[in-house]
Design a protein around this motif. Structure first.
Motif, PDB file in Angstrom:
ATOM      1  N   GLN A   1      28.934  40.427  43.102  1.00 20.41           N
ATOM      2  CA  GLN A   1      28.678  40.709  44.511  1.00 20.41           C
ATOM      3  C   GLN A   1      28.117  39.482  45.226  1.00 20.41           C
ATOM      4  OE1 GLN A   1      26.188  44.153  43.922  1.00 20.41           O
ATOM      5  NE2 GLN A   1      27.898  45.567  44.262  1.00 20.41           N
ATOM      6  N   ILE A   2      27.226  38.757  44.570  1.00 22.77           N
ATOM      7  CA  ILE A   2      26.659  37.538  45.164  1.00 22.77           C
ATOM      8  C   ILE A   2      27.748  36.496  45.346  1.00 22.77           C
ATOM      9  CG2 ILE A   2      25.124  35.578  44.697  1.00 22.77           C
ATOM     10  CD1 ILE A   2      23.239  37.672  43.334  1.00 22.77           C
ATOM     11  N   TYR A   3      28.570  36.322  44.337  1.00 19.83           N
ATOM     12  CA  TYR A   3      29.666  35.348  44.423  1.00 19.83           C
ATOM     13  C   TYR A   3      30.624  35.727  45.541  1.00 19.83           C
ATOM     14  CZ  TYR A   3      33.013  31.884  42.889  1.00 19.83           C
ATOM     15  OH  TYR A   3      33.844  30.792  42.833  1.00 19.83           O
ATOM     16  N   LYS A   4      30.956  37.005  45.641  1.00 24.57           N
ATOM     17  CA  LYS A   4      31.900  37.482  46.662  1.00 24.57           C
ATOM     18  C   LYS A   4      31.300  37.323  48.055  1.00 24.57           C
ATOM     19  CE  LYS A   4      35.816  39.410  47.659  1.00 24.57           C
ATOM     20  NZ  LYS A   4      37.050  38.685  47.500  1.00 24.57           N
ATOM     21  N   ALA A   5      29.989  37.519  48.214  1.00 25.46           N
ATOM     22  CA  ALA A   5      29.341  37.369  49.517  1.00 25.46           C
ATOM     23  C   ALA A   5      29.399  35.920  49.996  1.00 25.46           C
ATOM     24  CB  ALA A   5      27.893  37.842  49.442  1.00 25.46           C
ATOM     25  N   LYS A   6      29.361  34.973  49.055  1.00 25.90           N
ATOM     26  CA  LYS A   6      29.429  33.564  49.432  1.00 25.90           C
ATOM     27  C   LYS A   6      30.807  33.186  49.952  1.00 25.90           C
ATOM     28  CE  LYS A   6      27.933  31.584  45.652  1.00 25.90           C
ATOM     29  NZ  LYS A   6      27.434  30.595  44.698  1.00 25.90           N
ATOM     30  N   ASP A   7      31.857  33.816  49.426  1.00 22.61           N
ATOM     31  CA  ASP A   7      33.224  33.491  49.850  1.00 22.61           C
ATOM     32  C   ASP A   7      34.070  34.768  49.855  1.00 22.61           C
ATOM     33  OD1 ASP A   7      35.543  32.243  50.572  1.00 22.61           O
ATOM     34  OD2 ASP A   7      35.676  30.961  48.812  1.00 22.61           O
ATOM     35  N   PRO A   8      33.934  35.594  50.905  1.00 23.14           N
ATOM     36  CA  PRO A   8      34.614  36.896  50.937  1.00 23.14           C
ATOM     37  C   PRO A   8      36.138  36.813  50.998  1.00 23.14           C
ATOM     38  CG  PRO A   8      33.526  36.463  53.025  1.00 23.14           C
ATOM     39  CD  PRO A   8      33.132  35.360  52.081  1.00 23.14           C
ATOM     40  N   TYR A   9      36.687  35.659  51.353  1.00 24.10           N
ATOM     41  CA  TYR A   9      38.135  35.542  51.473  1.00 24.10           C
ATOM     42  C   TYR A   9      38.799  35.050  50.194  1.00 24.10           C
ATOM     43  CZ  TYR A   9      37.021  36.252  56.318  1.00 24.10           C
ATOM     44  OH  TYR A   9      36.548  36.781  57.487  1.00 24.10           O
ATOM     45  N   GLU A  10      37.998  34.753  49.193  1.00 27.42           N
ATOM     46  CA  GLU A  10      38.525  34.342  47.885  1.00 27.42           C
ATOM     47  C   GLU A  10      39.180  35.562  47.232  1.00 27.42           C
ATOM     48  OE1 GLU A  10      39.769  32.043  45.255  1.00 27.42           O
ATOM     49  OE2 GLU A  10      38.211  31.018  46.386  1.00 27.42           O
ATOM     50  N   SER A  11      39.917  35.348  46.185  1.00 30.19           N
ATOM     51  CA  SER A  11      40.586  36.412  45.439  1.00 30.19           C
ATOM     52  C   SER A  11      39.588  37.502  45.038  1.00 30.19           C
ATOM     53  CB  SER A  11      41.222  35.811  44.178  1.00 30.19           C
ATOM     54  OG  SER A  11      41.741  36.816  43.348  1.00 30.19           O
ATOM     55  N   SER A  12      40.090  38.719  44.869  1.00 30.14           N
ATOM     56  CA  SER A  12      39.254  39.816  44.381  1.00 30.14           C
ATOM     57  C   SER A  12      38.656  39.445  43.028  1.00 30.14           C
ATOM     58  CB  SER A  12      40.085  41.079  44.217  1.00 30.14           C
ATOM     59  OG  SER A  12      40.587  41.498  45.456  1.00 30.14           O
ATOM     60  N   LEU A  13      37.532  40.086  42.708  1.00 31.31           N
ATOM     61  CA  LEU A  13      36.868  39.839  41.434  1.00 31.31           C
ATOM     62  C   LEU A  13      36.978  41.067  40.550  1.00 31.31           C
ATOM     63  CD1 LEU A  13      33.612  38.102  42.714  1.00 31.31           C
ATOM     64  CD2 LEU A  13      35.657  37.014  41.797  1.00 31.31           C
ATOM     65  N   ILE A  14      37.012  40.833  39.259  1.00 28.29           N
ATOM     66  CA  ILE A  14      37.089  41.905  38.266  1.00 28.29           C
ATOM     67  C   ILE A  14      35.906  41.782  37.320  1.00 28.29           C
ATOM     68  CG2 ILE A  14      38.365  42.748  36.258  1.00 28.29           C
ATOM     69  CD1 ILE A  14      40.931  41.984  37.679  1.00 28.29           C
ATOM     70  N   ILE A  15      35.199  42.909  37.106  1.00 29.71           N
ATOM     71  CA  ILE A  15      34.186  42.966  36.065  1.00 29.71           C
ATOM     72  C   ILE A  15      34.869  43.617  34.875  1.00 29.71           C
ATOM     73  CG2 ILE A  15      31.992  43.931  35.314  1.00 29.71           C
ATOM     74  CD1 ILE A  15      32.553  43.478  38.945  1.00 29.71           C
ATOM     75  N   ALA A  16      34.910  42.888  33.772  1.00 29.48           N
ATOM     76  CA  ALA A  16      35.656  43.345  32.598  1.00 29.48           C
ATOM     77  C   ALA A  16      34.761  43.381  31.369  1.00 29.48           C
ATOM     78  CB  ALA A  16      36.838  42.417  32.344  1.00 29.48           C
ATOM     79  N   GLN A  17      35.005  44.361  30.513  1.00 33.45           N
ATOM     80  CA  GLN A  17      34.256  44.498  29.264  1.00 33.45           C
ATOM     81  C   GLN A  17      35.096  43.932  28.124  1.00 33.45           C
ATOM     82  OE1 GLN A  17      33.474  48.547  28.113  1.00 33.45           O
ATOM     83  NE2 GLN A  17      31.709  47.942  26.896  1.00 33.45           N
ATOM     84  N   ASP A  18      34.485  43.039  27.371  1.00 31.05           N
ATOM     85  CA  ASP A  18      35.142  42.417  26.219  1.00 31.05           C
ATOM     86  C   ASP A  18      35.427  43.479  25.169  1.00 31.05           C
ATOM     87  OD1 ASP A  18      35.817  40.982  23.920  1.00 31.05           O
ATOM     88  OD2 ASP A  18      34.357  39.404  24.321  1.00 31.05           O
ATOM     89  N   MET A  19      36.677  43.623  24.761  1.00 34.86           N
ATOM     90  CA  MET A  19      37.045  44.642  23.773  1.00 34.86           C
ATOM     91  C   MET A  19      36.556  44.295  22.368  1.00 34.86           C
ATOM     92  SD  MET A  19      40.805  45.901  25.030  1.00 34.86           S
ATOM     93  CE  MET A  19      41.051  46.826  23.542  1.00 34.86           C
ATOM     94  N   THR A  20      36.303  43.019  22.107  1.00 35.36           N
ATOM     95  CA  THR A  20      35.824  42.632  20.777  1.00 35.36           C
ATOM     96  C   THR A  20      34.313  42.745  20.672  1.00 35.36           C
ATOM     97  OG1 THR A  20      35.707  40.293  21.415  1.00 35.36           O
ATOM     98  CG2 THR A  20      37.772  41.076  20.420  1.00 35.36           C
ATOM     99  N   ASP A  21      33.614  42.761  21.821  1.00 34.53           N
ATOM    100  CA  ASP A  21      32.163  42.895  21.869  1.00 34.53           C
ATOM    101  C   ASP A  21      31.837  43.834  23.022  1.00 34.53           C
ATOM    102  OD1 ASP A  21      29.428  42.709  21.975  1.00 34.53           O
ATOM    103  OD2 ASP A  21      29.355  40.596  22.528  1.00 34.53           O
ATOM    104  N   ASN A  22      31.741  45.130  22.734  1.00 33.37           N
ATOM    105  CA  ASN A  22      31.581  46.135  23.784  1.00 33.37           C
ATOM    106  C   ASN A  22      30.309  45.987  24.612  1.00 33.37           C
ATOM    107  OD1 ASN A  22      34.012  47.358  23.238  1.00 33.37           O
ATOM    108  ND2 ASN A  22      33.143  48.805  21.790  1.00 33.37           N
ATOM    109  N   LYS A  23      29.419  45.091  24.224  1.00 31.44           N
ATOM    110  CA  LYS A  23      28.180  44.894  24.975  1.00 31.44           C
ATOM    111  C   LYS A  23      28.235  43.642  25.838  1.00 31.44           C
ATOM    112  CE  LYS A  23      25.528  47.224  21.438  1.00 31.44           C
ATOM    113  NZ  LYS A  23      24.547  47.106  20.381  1.00 31.44           N
ATOM    114  N   SER A  24      29.419  43.084  26.025  1.00 33.40           N
ATOM    115  CA  SER A  24      29.574  41.851  26.786  1.00 33.40           C
ATOM    116  C   SER A  24      30.502  42.091  27.976  1.00 33.40           C
ATOM    117  CB  SER A  24      30.153  40.759  25.886  1.00 33.40           C
ATOM    118  OG  SER A  24      30.325  39.574  26.589  1.00 33.40           O
ATOM    119  N   PHE A  25      30.044  41.641  29.157  1.00 34.60           N
ATOM    120  CA  PHE A  25      30.819  41.790  30.379  1.00 34.60           C
ATOM    121  C   PHE A  25      31.049  40.416  30.994  1.00 34.60           C
ATOM    122  CE2 PHE A  25      28.461  45.643  29.668  1.00 34.60           C
ATOM    123  CZ  PHE A  25      29.412  46.627  29.846  1.00 34.60           C
TER     124      PHE A  25
END
Length: 82
Positions: free
Chosen positions: A27-51
């Motif tokens: 959200q902070i990154y997107k607020a700095k440049d709202p016209y940049e590409s959409s962002l994805i928060i993704a969970q690592d399938m090999t380490d379920n505790k890592s985003f």
């Protein structure tokens, strides 16, 4: 949203072990440049505790988009798009 996609971990904008922290970072990154590409928060399938936060334009969905022998591209589950 539990879609599987592939990313190169070196393309991550941010990494965190805490989902909420990853969302805040995106959200902070997107607020700095709202016209940049959409962002994805993704969970690592090999380490379920890592985003990780990635640009949506960097995702590799189809089998033709990835080189299966390339260990630098790993699978993720999409948790949120911003």
């Amino acid at each position: 949203m539990d879609e599987m996609v592939f990313f190169n971990p070196g393309d991550a904008i941010a990494n965190s072990k805490d989902y909420g922290e990853a969302v805040r970072g995106a959200q902070i990154y997107k607020a700095k440049d709202p016209y940049e590409s959409s962002l994805i928060i993704a969970q690592d399938m090999t380490d379920n505790k890592s985003f990780a936060v990635y640009f949506a334009k960097d995702e590799k969905k189809g089998v033709k988009d990835i080189n299966v022998d390339n260990e630098s591209v790993i699978p993720y589950h999409i948790k949120k798009k911003i």
